[in-house]
Design an enzyme around this catalytic site. Structure first.
Site, short mmCIF file in Angstrom:
data_model
loop_
_atom_site.label_atom_id
_atom_site.label_comp_id
_atom_site.label_asym_id
_atom_site.label_seq_id
_atom_site.Cartn_x
_atom_site.Cartn_y
_atom_site.Cartn_z
N CYS A 121 51.13 34.72 -31.84
CA CYS A 121 50.84 34.95 -33.27
C CYS A 121 49.39 34.66 -33.64
CB CYS A 121 51.76 34.10 -34.13
SG CYS A 121 53.49 34.32 -33.74
N HIS A 260 49.32 33.54 -41.38
CA HIS A 260 50.34 34.14 -40.53
C HIS A 260 51.67 34.03 -41.25
CE1 HIS A 260 53.00 35.17 -37.40
NE2 HIS A 260 53.35 33.94 -37.07
N ASN A 291 58.40 38.11 -39.44
CA ASN A 291 57.28 37.62 -38.64
C ASN A 291 56.90 38.71 -37.63
OD1 ASN A 291 55.65 36.40 -36.72
ND2 ASN A 291 56.84 34.50 -36.62
O1 UT7 Z 1 55.14 32.55 -35.41
C1 UT7 Z 1 55.68 31.29 -35.13
C2 UT7 Z 1 57.07 31.55 -34.66
N1 UT7 Z 1 58.12 30.71 -35.07
C3 UT7 Z 1 58.33 30.17 -36.28
O2 UT7 Z 1 57.56 30.22 -37.18
C4 UT7 Z 1 59.66 29.52 -36.48
C5 UT7 Z 1 59.54 28.13 -37.04
N2 UT7 Z 1 60.85 27.61 -37.36
C6 UT7 Z 1 61.58 28.06 -38.41
O3 UT7 Z 1 61.15 28.93 -39.14
C7 UT7 Z 1 62.91 27.40 -38.68
O4 UT7 Z 1 63.08 26.31 -37.80
C8 UT7 Z 1 64.11 28.37 -38.52
C9 UT7 Z 1 64.10 29.38 -39.66
C10 UT7 Z 1 64.06 29.09 -37.20
C11 UT7 Z 1 65.43 27.59 -38.61
O5 UT7 Z 1 65.48 26.88 -39.85
P1 UT7 Z 1 65.81 25.33 -39.85
O6 UT7 Z 1 65.85 24.93 -41.26
O7 UT7 Z 1 64.85 24.62 -38.95
O8 UT7 Z 1 67.28 25.34 -39.28
P2 UT7 Z 1 67.86 24.60 -37.98
O9 UT7 Z 1 67.36 25.25 -36.74
O10 UT7 Z 1 67.63 23.14 -38.13
O11 UT7 Z 1 69.38 24.91 -38.13
C12 UT7 Z 1 70.15 24.43 -39.24
C13 UT7 Z 1 71.57 24.96 -39.11
C14 UT7 Z 1 72.16 24.79 -37.73
O12 UT7 Z 1 73.54 24.51 -37.90
P3 UT7 Z 1 74.08 23.01 -37.80
O13 UT7 Z 1 73.69 22.53 -36.42
O14 UT7 Z 1 73.39 22.27 -38.90
O15 UT7 Z 1 75.55 23.18 -38.00
C15 UT7 Z 1 72.00 26.13 -37.10
O16 UT7 Z 1 72.95 26.39 -36.10
O17 UT7 Z 1 71.56 26.38 -39.36
C16 UT7 Z 1 72.19 27.07 -38.26
N3 UT7 Z 1 71.56 28.35 -38.10
C17 UT7 Z 1 71.94 29.44 -38.81
N4 UT7 Z 1 72.88 29.62 -39.72
C18 UT7 Z 1 73.00 30.86 -40.26
C19 UT7 Z 1 70.52 28.68 -37.31
N5 UT7 Z 1 70.23 29.97 -37.46
C20 UT7 Z 1 71.07 30.47 -38.39
C21 UT7 Z 1 71.26 31.73 -38.99
N6 UT7 Z 1 72.22 31.88 -39.91
N7 UT7 Z 1 70.47 32.79 -38.66
#
Ligand code: UT7
Length: 335
Positions: A121, A260, A291
């Site tokens: 990125c 970004h 993204n």
């Molecule tokens: O260009 C750089 C590239 N990457 C990034 O910028 C990504 C950076 N990270 C993020 O944007 C965030 O970490 C995410 C959007 C990927 C995830 O959001 P989060 O608030 O960090 O969620 P999490 O990974 O902590 O997950 C929270 C919950 C989990 O369930 P439990 O364990 O709390 O029951 C996940 O399994 O949300 C669940 N989950 C989802 N639920 C519905 C993860 N993905 C999804 C989904 N839909 N797509």
């Protein structure tokens, strides 16, 4: 007088900008039918509502060429004037030749060199830095700098952790030599110690394609979301502050920030840390693109310019973060 002329600084200025997005739009509702997710979750956690997805026979080079054509037209520059082509991408059509070669052929550019910049990125800010330095050194007068990605080709469409985030597209700028600013500053960095929080494991020399790599879905983006999130905020704040300081400016002197487009919560956290009122000058279009990695800043810049939000003399801060880890920021004056 002559000595003054000889020592006058050559700036690289952005004289044209353009972008391209594939026709097909994939909405959060569409994703609900593919994985266990919801529009509400995606919008709340990321800010993304839809993303563009390239057609099966539409590749990164096609999108790069389409964006570059628009940038050249905007600048009023003919393809034969281009001396260098830099394509920032982590999804090249092939490992080699570089996408830049395919862009050269597609646009009918003569007498130019070109290569790809692989820095996920952060690739576009890295490519801008190099192109700008080559122009400022007096080696060339005109360069095309493109960010183009077909992330849909390396997305695991069964993984809700990643597939909701990414989209396809391309953005391009024409850089030209000028005695007026131009690029004011640049600050770049990498840290390979953290390479395993965001990476694409297979397809390189470490894990060439095999039945196993395909079965294990190792040809797709792997990401530790939470870790990536935290580091993204810290590094983007650092990159923004350092780039602004190197330009001899304060954050209050910046007219528009083009970050970004990773996640609206990441960008909001960065803006809050940069100071009061900073959120108001941040340009976002993530909601409609997701993204797009190296393409996200040039697509956003192109839309910001087209919407009239960038005015002559404005100080623009571009700031990015990505796999590598890699990051960078740069301050530019809009001509
Ligand atoms: O260009 C750089 C590239 N990457 C990034 O910028 C990504 C950076 N990270 C993020 O944007 C965030 O970490 C995410 C959007 C990927 C995830 O959001 P989060 O608030 O960090 O969620 P999490 O990974 O902590 O997950 C929270 C919950 C989990 O369930 P439990 O364990 O709390 O029951 C996940 O399994 O949300 C669940 N989950 C989802 N639920 C519905 C993860 N993905 C999804 C989904 N839909 N797509």
């Amino acid at each position: 007088m002559r000595r003054e002329h000889m020592s006058s600084k050559i700036y690289a200025t952005i004289t044209g900008v353009g972008h391209y997005a594939p026709e097909k739009v994939l909405t959060n509702d569409d994703l609900e039918k593919m994985v266990d997710t919801s529009d509400e979750w995606i919008v709340t956690r990321t800010g993304i509502r839809e993303r563009h997805i390239a057609a099966p026979d539409e590749f990164t080079s096609h999108m790069a060429i389409a964006a570059a054509r628009k940038a050249l037209a905007h600048a009023g520059v003919a393809p034969e004037e281009v001396e260098a082509i830099y394509v920032a991408t982590c999804t090249p059509d092939m490992v080699f030749p570089s996408t830049a070669c395919l862009v050269q052929a597609g646009l009918g550019i003569k007498n130019a060199y070109g290569y790809d910049v692989s820095s996920a990125c952060a690739g576009f800010v890295m490519a801008l830095d190099t192109a700008s330095a080559v122009i400022s050194a007096g080696r060339i007068k005109t360069a095309l700098v493109i960010g183009a990605e077909k992330l849909s080709a390396v997305t695991d469409w069964t993984s809700r952790n990643t597939c909701i985030l990414f989209g396809d597209g391309a953005g391009a700028v024409v850089l030209q030599a000028s005695d007026k600013p131009g690029m004011l500053s640049s600050y770049l960095g990498v840290d390979g110690n953290l390479s395993d929080i965001l990476y694409l494991p297979a397809g390189g020399s470490k894990l060439p394609a095999s039945e196993e790599t395909v079965r294990e879905r190792l040809h797709t983006v792997h990401m530790a979301g939470r870790e990536t999130f935290k580091i993204a905020v810290n590094t983007m704040v650092d990159a923004a502050q350092t780039a602004v300081a190197r330009a001899g400016l304060q954050i209050q002197d910046i007219d528009i920030i083009v970050p970004h487009q990773a996640n609206h919560r990441i960008v909001d956290a960065v803006a809050t840390r940069l100071g009061e009122g900073v959120r108001d000058i941040v340009f976002m279009n993530l909601e409609r693109y997701g993204n797009t990695s190296a393409a996200s800043i040039p697509i956003a810049l192109s839309e910001a310019v087209a919407s009239g939000q960038v005015k002559s003399g404005d100080n623009i801060l571009m700031v990015s973060f990505g796999g590598g880890l890699s990051w960078g920021g740069g301050v530019w004056v809009w001509p």
